[in-house]
Enzyme design. Structure first.
Site, PDB file in Angstrom:
ATOM      1  N   LYS A  14       6.920  -1.959  55.761  1.00 22.82           N
ATOM      2  CA  LYS A  14       7.066  -1.010  56.877  1.00 22.82           C
ATOM      3  C   LYS A  14       7.153   0.418  56.349  1.00 22.82           C
ATOM      4  CE  LYS A  14      10.894  -2.939  58.427  1.00 22.82           C
ATOM      5  NZ  LYS A  14      11.041  -4.065  57.495  1.00 22.82           N
ATOM      6  N   ARG A 128      11.511  -3.345  43.975  1.00 19.96           N
ATOM      7  CA  ARG A 128      11.379  -2.092  44.718  1.00 19.96           C
ATOM      8  C   ARG A 128      12.249  -0.973  44.161  1.00 19.96           C
ATOM      9  NH1 ARG A 128      12.304  -1.641  51.042  1.00 19.96           N
ATOM     10  NH2 ARG A 128      14.267  -2.648  50.518  1.00 19.96           N
TER      11      ARG A 128
HETATM   12  P1  AP5 Z   1      15.782  -1.021  56.629  1.00 19.11           P
HETATM   13  O1  AP5 Z   1      15.892   0.138  55.747  1.00 19.11           O
HETATM   14  O2  AP5 Z   1      14.916  -0.941  57.816  1.00 19.11           O
HETATM   15  O3  AP5 Z   1      15.404  -2.286  55.730  1.00 19.11           O
HETATM   16  P2  AP5 Z   1      14.547  -3.608  56.035  1.00 19.11           P
HETATM   17  O4  AP5 Z   1      14.132  -3.874  57.399  1.00 19.11           O
HETATM   18  O5  AP5 Z   1      15.333  -4.680  55.351  1.00 19.11           O
HETATM   19  O6  AP5 Z   1      13.208  -3.335  55.433  1.00 19.11           O
HETATM   20  P3  AP5 Z   1      12.923  -2.725  54.046  1.00 19.11           P
HETATM   21  O7  AP5 Z   1      13.072  -1.255  54.077  1.00 19.11           O
HETATM   22  O8  AP5 Z   1      13.725  -3.483  53.026  1.00 19.11           O
HETATM   23  O9  AP5 Z   1      11.413  -3.166  53.834  1.00 19.11           O
HETATM   24  P4  AP5 Z   1      10.043  -2.448  54.224  1.00 19.11           P
HETATM   25  O10 AP5 Z   1       9.340  -3.334  55.192  1.00 19.11           O
HETATM   26  O11 AP5 Z   1      10.254  -1.034  54.602  1.00 19.11           O
HETATM   27  O12 AP5 Z   1       9.290  -2.590  52.836  1.00 19.11           O
HETATM   28  P5  AP5 Z   1       8.739  -1.464  51.835  1.00 19.11           P
HETATM   29  O13 AP5 Z   1       7.633  -0.698  52.428  1.00 19.11           O
HETATM   30  O14 AP5 Z   1       9.872  -0.698  51.246  1.00 19.11           O
HETATM   31  O15 AP5 Z   1      17.248  -1.444  57.124  1.00 19.11           O
HETATM   32  C1  AP5 Z   1      18.300  -1.551  56.189  1.00 19.11           C
HETATM   33  C2  AP5 Z   1      19.570  -1.971  56.890  1.00 19.11           C
HETATM   34  O16 AP5 Z   1      19.970  -0.985  57.857  1.00 19.11           O
HETATM   35  C3  AP5 Z   1      19.479  -3.278  57.697  1.00 19.11           C
HETATM   36  O17 AP5 Z   1      19.666  -4.422  56.888  1.00 19.11           O
HETATM   37  C4  AP5 Z   1      20.631  -3.065  58.695  1.00 19.11           C
HETATM   38  O18 AP5 Z   1      21.872  -3.312  58.092  1.00 19.11           O
HETATM   39  C5  AP5 Z   1      20.531  -1.583  59.010  1.00 19.11           C
HETATM   40  N1  AP5 Z   1      19.656  -1.329  60.170  1.00 19.11           N
HETATM   41  C6  AP5 Z   1      18.473  -0.651  60.157  1.00 19.11           C
HETATM   42  N2  AP5 Z   1      17.930  -0.643  61.379  1.00 19.11           N
HETATM   43  C7  AP5 Z   1      18.762  -1.340  62.180  1.00 19.11           C
HETATM   44  C8  AP5 Z   1      18.735  -1.700  63.546  1.00 19.11           C
HETATM   45  N3  AP5 Z   1      17.699  -1.362  64.344  1.00 19.11           N
HETATM   46  N4  AP5 Z   1      19.772  -2.428  64.042  1.00 19.11           N
HETATM   47  C9  AP5 Z   1      20.812  -2.783  63.269  1.00 19.11           C
HETATM   48  N5  AP5 Z   1      20.900  -2.484  61.953  1.00 19.11           N
HETATM   49  C10 AP5 Z   1      19.885  -1.768  61.419  1.00 19.11           C
HETATM   50  O19 AP5 Z   1       8.067  -2.420  50.709  1.00 19.11           O
HETATM   51  C11 AP5 Z   1       8.853  -3.328  49.965  1.00 19.11           C
HETATM   52  C12 AP5 Z   1       8.296  -3.425  48.545  1.00 19.11           C
HETATM   53  O20 AP5 Z   1       6.997  -4.017  48.578  1.00 19.11           O
HETATM   54  C13 AP5 Z   1       8.111  -2.079  47.824  1.00 19.11           C
HETATM   55  O21 AP5 Z   1       8.434  -2.256  46.476  1.00 19.11           O
HETATM   56  C14 AP5 Z   1       6.635  -1.766  48.012  1.00 19.11           C
HETATM   57  O22 AP5 Z   1       6.144  -0.985  46.951  1.00 19.11           O
HETATM   58  C15 AP5 Z   1       6.013  -3.157  48.001  1.00 19.11           C
HETATM   59  N6  AP5 Z   1       4.839  -3.279  48.854  1.00 19.11           N
HETATM   60  C16 AP5 Z   1       4.696  -2.808  50.123  1.00 19.11           C
HETATM   61  N7  AP5 Z   1       3.466  -3.108  50.595  1.00 19.11           N
HETATM   62  C17 AP5 Z   1       2.844  -3.818  49.600  1.00 19.11           C
HETATM   63  C18 AP5 Z   1       1.554  -4.421  49.496  1.00 19.11           C
HETATM   64  N8  AP5 Z   1       0.655  -4.377  50.501  1.00 19.11           N
HETATM   65  N9  AP5 Z   1       1.237  -5.070  48.351  1.00 19.11           N
HETATM   66  C19 AP5 Z   1       2.139  -5.129  47.314  1.00 19.11           C
HETATM   67  N10 AP5 Z   1       3.370  -4.575  47.361  1.00 19.11           N
HETATM   68  C20 AP5 Z   1       3.716  -3.930  48.493  1.00 19.11           C
HETATM   69 MG    MG Z   2      11.915   0.241  54.853  1.00 15.20          MG
END
Ligand code: AP5
Ligand code: MG
Length: 217
Positions: A14, A128
């Site tokens: 995301k 990450r």
């Molecule tokens: P939040 O920060 O939103 O974390 P998340 O949903 O767990 O998602 P991430 O940020 O971990 O993953 P992402 O999908 O953004 O992946 P990324 O692009 O970094 O929320 C954190 C916390 O806040 C929650 O747990 C909760 O406690 C709270 N919170 C937030 N919103 C809330 C709500 N609405 N309600 C209640 N609580 C809330 O990519 C991941 C990795 O993969 C990176 O290393 C990247 O380089 C790699 N990558 C990405 N795409 C590819 C690809 N195509 N191929 C290979 N590698 C890739």
């Molecule tokens: Mg994120």
């Protein structure tokens, strides 16, 4: 107008796709996770309430999160579109957004869901590194920055998130399936839902999302 929700399990990409979308379509990026982390690092009242919850991988209570998003979406920079990353994450949040969106003239018109199998999510999260300033995501295996440990976009030092450990990740994933996955049917029923396979590779997923956004404009 592009009033977009970006959803998907933790580690689906995301944040990675969000940075590309906002750079191309000039939308404000509203990541509830980034907003909470900023409040935690500044030690605000909201940050103090959210810190332990986020670090163990649980969801912040709906009332706090909904109020935060309502005030952010009401700001002037969201008048011509926005990208919500990580909100809504529960049916209660989706219902609240459905009500508040039209009230403040910011109704959602597109839902972009990116999915990736669990075993790949675990690997992505383990490798990450993130930019605490601009929110860009990198990976020590698959997406290295040009200079090790430094953000390509803004030059800040990269860090590892406190909730990117195996225990917190498991809780985040369980919460995703229990509380967030039901939003797929919610948004299919609204006619707003679009699915993307996050295994297709970064460039291909970006291009597919950009095509949908251009068609919507
Ligand atoms: P939040 O920060 O939103 O974390 P998340 O949903 O767990 O998602 P991430 O940020 O971990 O993953 P992402 O999908 O953004 O992946 P990324 O692009 O970094 O929320 C954190 C916390 O806040 C929650 O747990 C909760 O406690 C709270 N919170 C937030 N919103 C809330 C709500 N609405 N309600 C209640 N609580 C809330 O990519 C991941 C990795 O993969 C990176 O290393 C990247 O380089 C790699 N990558 C990405 N795409 C590819 C690809 N195509 N191929 C290979 N590698 C890739
Ligand atoms: Mg994120």
């Amino acid at each position: 107008m592009l009033n977009i929700i970006l959803m998907g399990p933790p580690g689906a990409g995301k944040g990675t796709q969000a940075v590309r979308i906002i750079d191309e379509f000039h939308l404000p990026h509203i990541s509830t996770g980034d907003i909470f982390r900023e409040n935690i690092s500044k030690g605000t009242e909201l940050g103090l309430k959210a810190k332990a919850i986020i670090e163990r991988g649980d969801l912040v209570p709906d009332d706090l999160t909904i109020d935060l998003v309502k005030s952010r979406l009401s700001q002037e920079d969201c008048a011509n579109g926005y990208l919500l990353d990580g909100f809504p994450r529960t049916i209660a949040q989706a219902e609240a957004l459905k009500k508040m969106g039209p009230e403040i003239g910011r109704a959602v018109n597109l839902v972009v869901d990116i999915t990736v199998p669990d075993e790949v999510l675990v690997q992505r999260i383990a490798g990450r590194r993130v930019c605490p300033k601009c929110g860009a995501s990198y990976n020590v295996v698959s997406m290295k920055p040009a200079v090790e440990g430094i953000c390509d976009r803004c030059g800040s030092a990269l860090i590892q998130r406190k909730d990117d450990n195996p225990e917190s990740f498991k809780i985040r994933l369980d919460n995703y399936y229990a509380q967030t996955a039901p939003l797929v049917d919610f948004y299919k029923a609204e006619g707003l839902y679009h699915h993307f396979d996050g295994m297709e590779g970064l460039e291909k997923v970006s291009a597919q999302i950009a095509d949908l956004l251009k068609k919507t404009l």
